[in-house]
Design an enzyme around this catalytic site. Structure first.
Site, short mmCIF file in Angstrom:
data_model
loop_
_atom_site.label_atom_id
_atom_site.label_comp_id
_atom_site.label_asym_id
_atom_site.label_seq_id
_atom_site.Cartn_x
_atom_site.Cartn_y
_atom_site.Cartn_z
N HIS A 1 0.75 -1.40 0.23
CA HIS A 1 -0.05 0.43 -0.42
C HIS A 1 0.92 1.67 0.27
O HIS A 1 0.07 2.18 -0.33
CB HIS A 1 -1.36 0.19 1.30
CG HIS A 1 -0.14 0.56 2.94
ND1 HIS A 1 0.06 -0.21 3.89
CD2 HIS A 1 -0.47 2.17 3.09
CE1 HIS A 1 0.52 0.14 4.74
NE2 HIS A 1 0.27 1.98 3.90
N ASP B 1 0.03 -7.75 1.69
CA ASP B 1 0.74 -5.87 2.02
C ASP B 1 1.22 -6.01 1.96
O ASP B 1 2.15 -5.53 3.29
CB ASP B 1 -0.10 -4.95 3.35
CG ASP B 1 -0.19 -3.47 3.33
OD1 ASP B 1 0.36 -3.23 2.07
OD2 ASP B 1 -0.21 -2.85 4.20
N GLY C 1 2.77 6.13 8.62
CA GLY C 1 4.39 6.40 7.88
C GLY C 1 5.45 5.68 8.87
O GLY C 1 6.55 5.31 8.01
N SER D 1 4.31 2.47 7.88
CA SER D 1 4.49 1.31 7.38
C SER D 1 5.30 1.35 6.13
O SER D 1 5.55 1.95 6.17
CB SER D 1 2.74 1.68 6.42
OG SER D 1 1.87 1.84 6.92
N GLY D 2 5.25 -0.11 5.98
CA GLY D 2 6.67 -1.23 5.08
C GLY D 2 7.31 -1.02 6.33
O GLY D 2 8.43 -2.17 5.58
N1 ARG Z 1 -1.43 2.29 7.23
C1 ARG Z 1 0.14 3.00 7.98
C2 ARG Z 1 1.05 4.44 7.32
O1 ARG Z 1 0.72 4.03 6.22
C3 ARG Z 1 0.50 2.39 8.92
C4 ARG Z 1 -1.04 2.16 10.25
C5 ARG Z 1 -0.16 1.47 11.41
N2 ARG Z 1 -1.05 1.64 12.14
C6 ARG Z 1 -1.56 0.76 13.68
N3 ARG Z 1 -1.91 1.54 14.40
N4 ARG Z 1 -0.63 -0.03 14.53
O2 ARG Z 1 1.87 4.05 7.07
#
Ligand code: ARG
Length: 328
Positions: free
Chosen positions: A92, A142, A235, A237-238
């Site tokens: 994503h 993902d 932020g 993520s990944g």
């Molecule tokens: N989707 C988020 C990103 O793009 C990560 C979110 C993780 N959230 C959590 N509550 N652990 O950075």
């Protein structure tokens, strides 16, 4: 990265991202070969500068030498180095099918996103491979691979992480570490000088996690605390979720999504790395990443000895009881 109580619910931007189709799957050749040379095993998951056991929020320099920042103008996502030219990231993180990858950058060996990083390297991106079965609605699969334009030389500050092999078993209660430059609250960006953050969180079983979300698949792994207060956030993520076996670190998850951040009883959700060995091995060219069986019964705070190692080292009687213990 968040390490305190947070405000209102938000679903996060990652749920609304359109499908990603950057790779023509018809040309993919799957090579189900899992190379694991003894040398490579010694090479992955070692953080020569990470001498701490428990710590604050700022990660010491070099503590997580596989941590990378995917830059889109500024920091956009985390990623982890798995060989000298490939990184693991989240699918994503690439929501724009027609994005010009020449505009993207990968930062390696960075501690701060603002200060000088004497041990840092910057690379352009040669190739992005999101998982072909990534589902932008459920966020199943993902996970993505990134090839940088030229290999890096490993140093104390830039090193690959080991990846969890398919026979890994991370029980709920296992403490894992998550690192990133994401927000420190649902609406609170990481303050200057944007030092890499680290947080230790227990893994939560998929069945418990499914109480917080509509869809939790076996390709996901969750972590969070009853009391909340510690989580990844926007932020991050990944980026990697890693577990420890002695001095070796193995990536078991990729930061994916969550409802709000660090809310009580609402775990964060991660792509389960151990589901992807054949896909990763089939796509990574050149040097291969190292897959390690990561087993933890969840009763420990530090997984001091690698179970598959102790299997060979312990006398037979001990081995039996150990195995029974792990399977229970
Ligand atoms: N989707 C988020 C990103 O793009 C990560 C979110 C993780 N959230 C959590 N509550 N652990 O950075």
């Amino acid at each position: 990265m968040l390490d305190k109580e947070t405000g209102p619910f938000d679903v996060g931007h990652c749920v609304k991202i359109p499908p990603v189709t950057l790779v023509d799957e018809s040309v993919i050749v799957h090579r189900p070969q899992y190379r694991q040379t003894p040398d490579a095993e010694k090479e992955c998951g070692i953080a020569p500068r990470n001498t701490r056991i428990v710590g604050g929020e700022d990660a010491p320099e070099g503590a997580w030498p596989w941590q990378a920042s995917l830059q889109r103008g500024g920091h956009s996502c985390g990623a982890s180095l798995i060989t000298d030219e490939w990184l693991l990231c989240a699918a994503h993180c690439f929501p724009f099918p027609n994005e010009n990858i020449n505009t993207l950058r990968i930062l390696l060996g960075h501690q701060s996103l603002e200060l000088e990083n004497p041990n840092g390297e910057v690379r352009t991106i040669a190739e992005i491979i999101p998982h072909p079965d990534f589902n932008s609605q459920t966020l199943d699969n993902d996970i993505a691979l990134i090839r940088i334009s030229s290999p890096v030389t490993f140093t104390d500050y830039i090193r690959p992480v080991c990846l969890a092999a398919p026979d890994s078993d991370v029980a709920d209660g296992t403490n894992v570490w998550i690192t990133g430059w994401g927000t420190i609250g649902s609406d609170e960006s990481l303050p200057s000088p944007q030092t890499l953050q680290e947080v230790e969180i227990p893994v939560v079983s998929n069945s418990e996690c499914a109480e917080s979300y509509n869809v939790i698949t076996s390709n996901m792994i969750c972590a969070g605390r009853t009391e909340g207060g510690r989580d990844s956030c926007q932020g991050d993520s990944g980026g990697p979720m890693v577990g420890q076996n002695g001095s070796q670190w193995t990536q078991v998850g990729v930061v994916s999504f969550g409802r709000g951040c660090a809310l009580p009883d609402i775990p964060g959700v991660y792509a389960r790395v151990s589901e992807y060995q054949s896909w990763i091995s089939g796509r990574v060219t050149g040097r291969q990443p190292t897959f390690v069986t990561f087993i933890s019964d969840g009763n420990n705070t530090s997984n001091a000895v690698a179970p598959h190692l102790s299997y060979y080292l312990l006398p037979p009687l001990l081995t039996l009881s150990f195995t029974a213990h792990v399977l229970m």
